[in-house]
Design a protein around this motif. Structure first.
Motif, PDB file in Angstrom:
ATOM      1  N   ALA A 245       3.845  18.681 -11.011  1.00 48.26           N
ATOM      2  CA  ALA A 245       3.506  19.188  -9.683  1.00 48.26           C
ATOM      3  C   ALA A 245       4.398  20.343  -9.262  1.00 48.26           C
ATOM      4  O   ALA A 245       3.953  21.267  -8.578  1.00 48.26           O
ATOM      5  CB  ALA A 245       3.593  18.055  -8.658  1.00 48.26           C
ATOM      6  N   ALA A 246       5.667  20.312  -9.661  1.00 47.42           N
ATOM      7  CA  ALA A 246       6.578  21.399  -9.291  1.00 47.42           C
ATOM      8  C   ALA A 246       6.134  22.709  -9.919  1.00 47.42           C
ATOM      9  O   ALA A 246       6.167  23.768  -9.274  1.00 47.42           O
ATOM     10  CB  ALA A 246       8.001  21.058  -9.736  1.00 47.42           C
ATOM     11  N   THR A 247       5.692  22.658 -11.163  1.00 48.96           N
ATOM     12  CA  THR A 247       5.202  23.871 -11.829  1.00 48.96           C
ATOM     13  C   THR A 247       3.927  24.368 -11.164  1.00 48.96           C
ATOM     14  O   THR A 247       3.736  25.572 -10.988  1.00 48.96           O
ATOM     15  CB  THR A 247       4.954  23.591 -13.326  1.00 48.96           C
ATOM     16  OG1 THR A 247       6.183  23.208 -13.938  1.00 48.96           O
ATOM     17  CG2 THR A 247       4.405  24.821 -14.024  1.00 48.96           C
ATOM     18  N   ARG A 248       3.048  23.462 -10.780  1.00 48.43           N
ATOM     19  CA  ARG A 248       1.816  23.852 -10.092  1.00 48.43           C
ATOM     20  C   ARG A 248       2.119  24.599  -8.793  1.00 48.43           C
ATOM     21  O   ARG A 248       1.531  25.645  -8.519  1.00 48.43           O
ATOM     22  CB  ARG A 248       0.967  22.611  -9.780  1.00 48.43           C
ATOM     23  CG  ARG A 248       0.353  21.952 -11.009  1.00 48.43           C
ATOM     24  CD  ARG A 248      -0.305  20.631 -10.612  1.00 48.43           C
ATOM     25  NE  ARG A 248      -0.854  19.947 -11.756  1.00 48.43           N
ATOM     26  CZ  ARG A 248      -2.155  19.690 -11.943  1.00 48.43           C
ATOM     27  NH1 ARG A 248      -3.025  20.067 -11.037  1.00 48.43           N
ATOM     28  NH2 ARG A 248      -2.578  19.055 -13.012  1.00 48.43           N
ATOM     29  N   ARG A 249       3.040  24.038  -8.017  1.00 48.44           N
ATOM     30  CA  ARG A 249       3.372  24.692  -6.751  1.00 48.44           C
ATOM     31  C   ARG A 249       4.037  26.042  -6.991  1.00 48.44           C
ATOM     32  O   ARG A 249       3.765  27.022  -6.280  1.00 48.44           O
ATOM     33  CB  ARG A 249       4.288  23.784  -5.923  1.00 48.44           C
ATOM     34  CG  ARG A 249       3.568  22.597  -5.306  1.00 48.44           C
ATOM     35  CD  ARG A 249       4.431  21.944  -4.225  1.00 48.44           C
ATOM     36  NE  ARG A 249       5.655  21.390  -4.786  1.00 48.44           N
ATOM     37  CZ  ARG A 249       5.753  20.159  -5.283  1.00 48.44           C
ATOM     38  NH1 ARG A 249       4.692  19.365  -5.295  1.00 48.44           N
ATOM     39  NH2 ARG A 249       6.884  19.708  -5.763  1.00 48.44           N
ATOM     40  N   GLU A 250       4.906  26.100  -7.983  1.00 47.98           N
ATOM     41  CA  GLU A 250       5.581  27.356  -8.291  1.00 47.98           C
ATOM     42  C   GLU A 250       4.579  28.434  -8.699  1.00 47.98           C
ATOM     43  O   GLU A 250       4.657  29.580  -8.255  1.00 47.98           O
ATOM     44  CB  GLU A 250       6.599  27.124  -9.409  1.00 47.98           C
ATOM     45  CG  GLU A 250       7.477  28.340  -9.716  1.00 47.98           C
ATOM     46  CD  GLU A 250       8.519  28.032 -10.774  1.00 47.98           C
ATOM     47  OE1 GLU A 250       9.503  28.791 -10.869  1.00 47.98           O
ATOM     48  OE2 GLU A 250       8.358  27.039 -11.507  1.00 47.98           O
ATOM     49  N   LEU A 251       3.616  28.069  -9.530  1.00 47.43           N
ATOM     50  CA  LEU A 251       2.573  29.004  -9.950  1.00 47.43           C
ATOM     51  C   LEU A 251       1.719  29.450  -8.771  1.00 47.43           C
ATOM     52  O   LEU A 251       1.430  30.641  -8.603  1.00 47.43           O
ATOM     53  CB  LEU A 251       1.672  28.325 -10.991  1.00 47.43           C
ATOM     54  CG  LEU A 251       1.976  28.536 -12.471  1.00 47.43           C
ATOM     55  CD1 LEU A 251       1.022  27.705 -13.320  1.00 47.43           C
ATOM     56  CD2 LEU A 251       1.864  30.003 -12.843  1.00 47.43           C
ATOM     57  N   ALA A 252       1.313  28.477  -7.952  1.00 47.95           N
ATOM     58  CA  ALA A 252       0.448  28.789  -6.818  1.00 47.95           C
ATOM     59  C   ALA A 252       1.142  29.713  -5.824  1.00 47.95           C
ATOM     60  O   ALA A 252       0.542  30.669  -5.309  1.00 47.95           O
ATOM     61  CB  ALA A 252       0.009  27.495  -6.128  1.00 47.95           C
TER      62      ALA A 252
END
Length: 373
Positions: A245-252
């Protein structure tokens, strides 16, 4: 074929056609734009563009050539040939162009794979033959060729430094890498691994190698950077890659900031909605066992996007990769500290001293004056 009004001779000729390509005067399989326009696929799920893209490939490439068939449109005959395909091979003889350098490899070899999968439900085996050195011809799987090119070019610090030196146009090469990897992903999914998307993120978003990649892309060509992030997010959206989830938020967040700052006009609306949802998603609870009156009971705590936790999630999400890993080595050999090593060195020194003493004794013996008779 006879039902289409063809004579018996014409139907026989069509059934034996084996050479198919574009209509005369046209070029390309037409899959590059279709692959990128994932928001227009009828199904917004993994593999949702297969039917449309396979149909497009068969229609565009289904022109038969040979005696009496000078580019005649015969998509049915082409599909009949494709339905019998178990393996496909593409040859490469260039030292400059690889399987991720432009869109042709995934359009043609990947296009065949997608069409065969649509017609038969099975993926054909894909191979890339390396003819660069005619004395050592090598045939590799398409997945192996992609993996090797990713490691030796697009994730390699030396290649990245060369693109950084080019500034704006170098950032375009990074965008093309993500787009062509995506082309392979949707046409031949088995050729791309999830950890390759993670490596792109770690290198160009998180700047794991401390090469200044993110600052360069945001400063030199932020629109290209936004589109690069769009491809990564699409891989997450359609479940080709499942980062934490942290990577998803960072990408978004990086995508939304880059798209807004660059005034990006042509956006994938499905990715844009997905990014917005990813940024607004509440932290996912993490279950932690606790002791309650001698028994173990689950307790929850808010997920933290700390870098250490993020890295743990990445390791769990990626697939194991086999190969050689190069590690930096010290320029000088450190002095041995083990007592046994020291004793060995003293023994060698003693042996050398004995040899030297023996040689000196022999020299003095031969130097004595001989008696005169």
């Amino acid at each position: 074929l006879r039902g289409e009004g063809a004579s018996e001779a014409e139907a026989t000729r069509w059934s034996t056609a084996r050479v198919f390509s574009n209509e005369q005067g046209s070029y390309g399989a037409g899959l590059e734009e279709a692959a990128l326009a994932s928001e227009l696929w009828r199904s917004q799920r993994r593999g949702g563009g297969d039917a449309q893209m396979a149909g497009l490939f068969i229609d565009r490439m289904g022109h038969a050539y040979g005696q009496g068939l000078e580019g005649a449109a015969r998509p049915g005959a082409f599909a009949g040939n494709l339905a019998q395909v178990d393996a496909a091979l593409m040859a490469r003889s260039s030292n400059l162009y690889g399987v991720l350098t432009n869109d042709d490899p995934f359009q043609y070899l990947g296009g065949i794979a997608q069409a065969v999968r649509h017609l038969t439900g099975k993926d054909p085996a894909l191979y890339v033959q390396n003819l660069r050195d005619t004395g050592a011809v090598r045939t590799d799987t398409a997945a192996g060729a992609i993996a090797r090119e990713m490691q030796t070019r697009y994730l390699h610090p030396q290649w990245i430094a060369a693109q950084q030196a080019e500034g704006y146009s170098g950032a375009l090469q990074v965008l093309k890498t993500a787009q062509f990897l995506w082309g392979w992903q949707v046409t031949a999914p088995a050729t791309v691994r999830p950890d390759q998307w993670q490596s792109l993120h770690d290198t160009y978003v998180r700047d794991r190698e401390r090469l200044g990649t993110r600052a360069w892309l945001e400063g030199a060509n932020r629109a290209a950077y936004a589109q690069t992030l769009e491809r990564m997010l699409d891989a997450v959206r359609l479940n080709y890659w499942s980062p934490d989830a942290a990577t998803r938020r960072e990408l978004a967040q990086a995508y939304s900031q880059a798209a807004q700052a660059s005034g990006l006009r042509e956006r994938n609306v499905a990715v844009e909605r997905f990014a917005g949802a990813a940024m607004n998603a509440p932290p996912k609870p993490v279950v932690v066992p606790v002791e309650v009156q001698g028994a173990t009971a689950p307790a929850t705590q808010a997920e933290s996007p700390a870098p250490s936790e993020s890295r743990q999630g990445e390791a769990a999400a990626t697939q194991p990769v086999r190969g050689l890993r190069l590690e930096p080595q010290p320029e000088t050999v450190p002095a041995p500290r083990s007592a046994s090593v020291v004793r060995t060195l003293w023994a060698l020194f003693g042996m050398a001293a004995l040899f030297a003493l023996g040689a000196l004794t022999q020299w003095h013996r031969h130097r004595r004056p001989r008696p005169v008779h």
